[in-house]
Design a protein around this motif. Structure first.
Motif, PDB file in Angstrom:
ATOM      1  N   MET A   1      33.600  95.296  68.755  1.00  0.00           N
ATOM      2  CA  MET A   1      34.953  95.088  69.180  1.00  0.00           C
ATOM      3  C   MET A   1      35.795  96.244  68.656  1.00  0.00           C
ATOM      4  N   LYS A   2      36.616  96.796  69.534  1.00  0.00           N
ATOM      5  CA  LYS A   2      37.509  97.888  69.154  1.00  0.00           C
ATOM      6  C   LYS A   2      38.859  97.304  68.772  1.00  0.00           C
ATOM      7  N   LEU A   3      39.391  97.795  67.654  1.00  0.00           N
ATOM      8  CA  LEU A   3      40.712  97.390  67.197  1.00  0.00           C
ATOM      9  C   LEU A   3      41.559  98.622  66.941  1.00  0.00           C
ATOM     10  N   TRP A   4      42.789  98.587  67.412  1.00  0.00           N
ATOM     11  CA  TRP A   4      43.745  99.633  67.097  1.00  0.00           C
ATOM     12  C   TRP A   4      44.487  99.206  65.848  1.00  0.00           C
ATOM     13  N   ILE A   5      44.466 100.050  64.834  1.00  0.00           N
ATOM     14  CA  ILE A   5      45.098  99.771  63.553  1.00  0.00           C
ATOM     15  C   ILE A   5      46.281 100.716  63.390  1.00  0.00           C
ATOM     16  N   TYR A   6      47.403 100.176  62.949  1.00  0.00           N
ATOM     17  CA  TYR A   6      48.601 100.978  62.721  1.00  0.00           C
ATOM     18  C   TYR A   6      49.214 100.581  61.379  1.00  0.00           C
ATOM     19  N   ARG A   7      49.627 101.581  60.612  1.00  0.00           N
ATOM     20  CA  ARG A   7      50.365 101.352  59.374  1.00  0.00           C
ATOM     21  C   ARG A   7      51.648 102.168  59.438  1.00  0.00           C
ATOM     22  N   PRO A   8      52.810 101.502  59.427  1.00  0.00           N
ATOM     23  CA  PRO A   8      54.073 102.239  59.487  1.00  0.00           C
ATOM     24  C   PRO A   8      54.317 103.060  58.225  1.00  0.00           C
ATOM     25  N   THR A   9      55.244 103.994  58.313  1.00  0.00           N
ATOM     26  CA  THR A   9      55.579 104.838  57.161  1.00  0.00           C
ATOM     27  C   THR A   9      56.636 104.129  56.327  1.00  0.00           C
ATOM     28  N   GLN A  10      56.195 103.268  55.436  1.00  0.00           N
ATOM     29  CA  GLN A  10      57.085 102.552  54.533  1.00  0.00           C
ATOM     30  C   GLN A  10      57.131 103.278  53.197  1.00  0.00           C
ATOM     31  N   LEU A  11      58.223 103.108  52.489  1.00  0.00           N
ATOM     32  CA  LEU A  11      58.391 103.782  51.210  1.00  0.00           C
ATOM     33  C   LEU A  11      57.440 103.226  50.146  1.00  0.00           C
ATOM     34  N   LEU A  12      57.304 101.922  50.097  1.00  0.00           N
ATOM     35  CA  LEU A  12      56.415 101.319  49.103  1.00  0.00           C
ATOM     36  C   LEU A  12      54.964 101.669  49.389  1.00  0.00           C
ATOM     37  N   ASP A  13      54.227 101.921  48.370  1.00  0.00           N
ATOM     38  CA  ASP A  13      52.800 102.246  48.469  1.00  0.00           C
ATOM     39  C   ASP A  13      52.549 103.502  49.295  1.00  0.00           C
ATOM     40  N   ALA A  14      53.484 104.417  49.326  1.00  0.00           N
ATOM     41  CA  ALA A  14      53.369 105.607  50.162  1.00  0.00           C
ATOM     42  C   ALA A  14      52.178 106.475  49.774  1.00  0.00           C
ATOM     43  N   ALA A  15      51.857 106.523  48.502  1.00  0.00           N
ATOM     44  CA  ALA A  15      50.768 107.385  48.038  1.00  0.00           C
ATOM     45  C   ALA A  15      49.435 106.656  47.948  1.00  0.00           C
ATOM     46  N   ARG A  16      49.411 105.391  48.333  1.00  0.00           N
ATOM     47  CA  ARG A  16      48.184 104.606  48.191  1.00  0.00           C
ATOM     48  C   ARG A  16      47.666 104.170  49.558  1.00  0.00           C
ATOM     49  N   ASP A  17      46.366 104.159  49.700  1.00  0.00           N
ATOM     50  CA  ASP A  17      45.737 103.741  50.945  1.00  0.00           C
ATOM     51  C   ASP A  17      45.370 102.263  50.870  1.00  0.00           C
ATOM     52  N   TYR A  18      45.589 101.564  51.970  1.00  0.00           N
ATOM     53  CA  TYR A  18      45.158 100.178  52.068  1.00  0.00           C
ATOM     54  C   TYR A  18      43.692 100.168  52.488  1.00  0.00           C
ATOM     55  N   LYS A  19      42.996  99.113  52.162  1.00  0.00           N
ATOM     56  CA  LYS A  19      41.606  98.957  52.582  1.00  0.00           C
ATOM     57  C   LYS A  19      41.534  97.805  53.571  1.00  0.00           C
ATOM     58  N   LEU A  20      40.772  98.004  54.644  1.00  0.00           N
ATOM     59  CA  LEU A  20      40.605  96.974  55.655  1.00  0.00           C
ATOM     60  C   LEU A  20      39.203  96.389  55.546  1.00  0.00           C
ATOM     61  N   TYR A  21      39.132  95.072  55.533  1.00  0.00           N
ATOM     62  CA  TYR A  21      37.860  94.358  55.407  1.00  0.00           C
ATOM     63  C   TYR A  21      37.645  93.453  56.610  1.00  0.00           C
ATOM     64  N   ALA A  22      36.419  93.422  57.099  1.00  0.00           N
ATOM     65  CA  ALA A  22      36.015  92.512  58.168  1.00  0.00           C
ATOM     66  C   ALA A  22      34.972  91.565  57.588  1.00  0.00           C
ATOM     67  N   ASP A  23      35.287  90.294  57.544  1.00  0.00           N
ATOM     68  CA  ASP A  23      34.408  89.277  56.950  1.00  0.00           C
ATOM     69  C   ASP A  23      34.006  89.631  55.524  1.00  0.00           C
ATOM     70  N   GLY A  24      34.938  90.193  54.760  1.00  0.00           N
ATOM     71  CA  GLY A  24      34.697  90.527  53.365  1.00  0.00           C
ATOM     72  C   GLY A  24      33.974  91.837  53.129  1.00  0.00           C
ATOM     73  N   LYS A  25      33.639  92.564  54.187  1.00  0.00           N
ATOM     74  CA  LYS A  25      32.953  93.850  54.050  1.00  0.00           C
ATOM     75  C   LYS A  25      33.921  94.977  54.374  1.00  0.00           C
ATOM     76  N   PHE A  26      33.915  96.009  53.519  1.00  0.00           N
ATOM     77  CA  PHE A  26      34.807  97.150  53.693  1.00  0.00           C
ATOM     78  C   PHE A  26      34.547  97.843  55.024  1.00  0.00           C
ATOM     79  N   VAL A  27      35.644  98.140  55.743  1.00  0.00           N
ATOM     80  CA  VAL A  27      35.539  98.831  57.033  1.00  0.00           C
ATOM     81  C   VAL A  27      36.077 100.252  56.929  1.00  0.00           C
ATOM     82  N   THR A  28      37.333 100.400  56.470  1.00  0.00           N
ATOM     83  CA  THR A  28      37.961 101.711  56.439  1.00  0.00           C
ATOM     84  C   THR A  28      39.210 101.702  55.560  1.00  0.00           C
ATOM     85  N   TYR A  29      39.687 102.903  55.253  1.00  0.00           N
ATOM     86  CA  TYR A  29      40.974 103.071  54.583  1.00  0.00           C
ATOM     87  C   TYR A  29      42.055 103.216  55.643  1.00  0.00           C
ATOM     88  N   VAL A  30      43.245 102.722  55.342  1.00  0.00           N
ATOM     89  CA  VAL A  30      44.380 102.859  56.251  1.00  0.00           C
ATOM     90  C   VAL A  30      45.468 103.621  55.508  1.00  0.00           C
TER      91      VAL A  30
END
Length: 102
Positions: A1-30
């Protein structure tokens, strides 16, 4: 399944990458301001975003209608919470710190 992921440019956590998990398994950094397509297994049941010990509530993939998910900080729209409540939100509301919007 293809998913489009978007993260807006917010001030908080600007220097940190979020991690995306599918069923508890790491998928990618956002990264901040990033929009991209990611492939997850078709049998995936839930998606969740994490940042250190904080996370979002898991969402069910069968609720995703258009194949697009926005990952953002849950309280950055409120300047009062940004200035005075970020520490409280990160400790007591740590499972609601991030938000996945369908």
């Amino acid at each position: 399944m293809k998913l489009w992921i978007y993260r807006p440019t917010q001030l908080l956590d600007a220097a940190r990458d979020y991690k995306l998990y599918a069923d508890g398994k790491f998928v990618t950094y956002v990264k901040r301001g990033q929009r991209f397509c990611v492939e997850v297994p078709d049998d995936t049941k839930t998606l969740q975003a994490k940042l250190s010990w904080c996370s979002s509530q898991p969402i069910h993939t069968n609720d995703i209608l258009h194949g697009a998910v926005t990952v953002k900080n849950a309280f950055s729209h409120n300047p009062f919470l940004v200035c005075f409540g970020s520490t409280l939100f990160a400790t007591f509301g740590r499972k609601h710190y991030l938000k996945l919007v369908i």
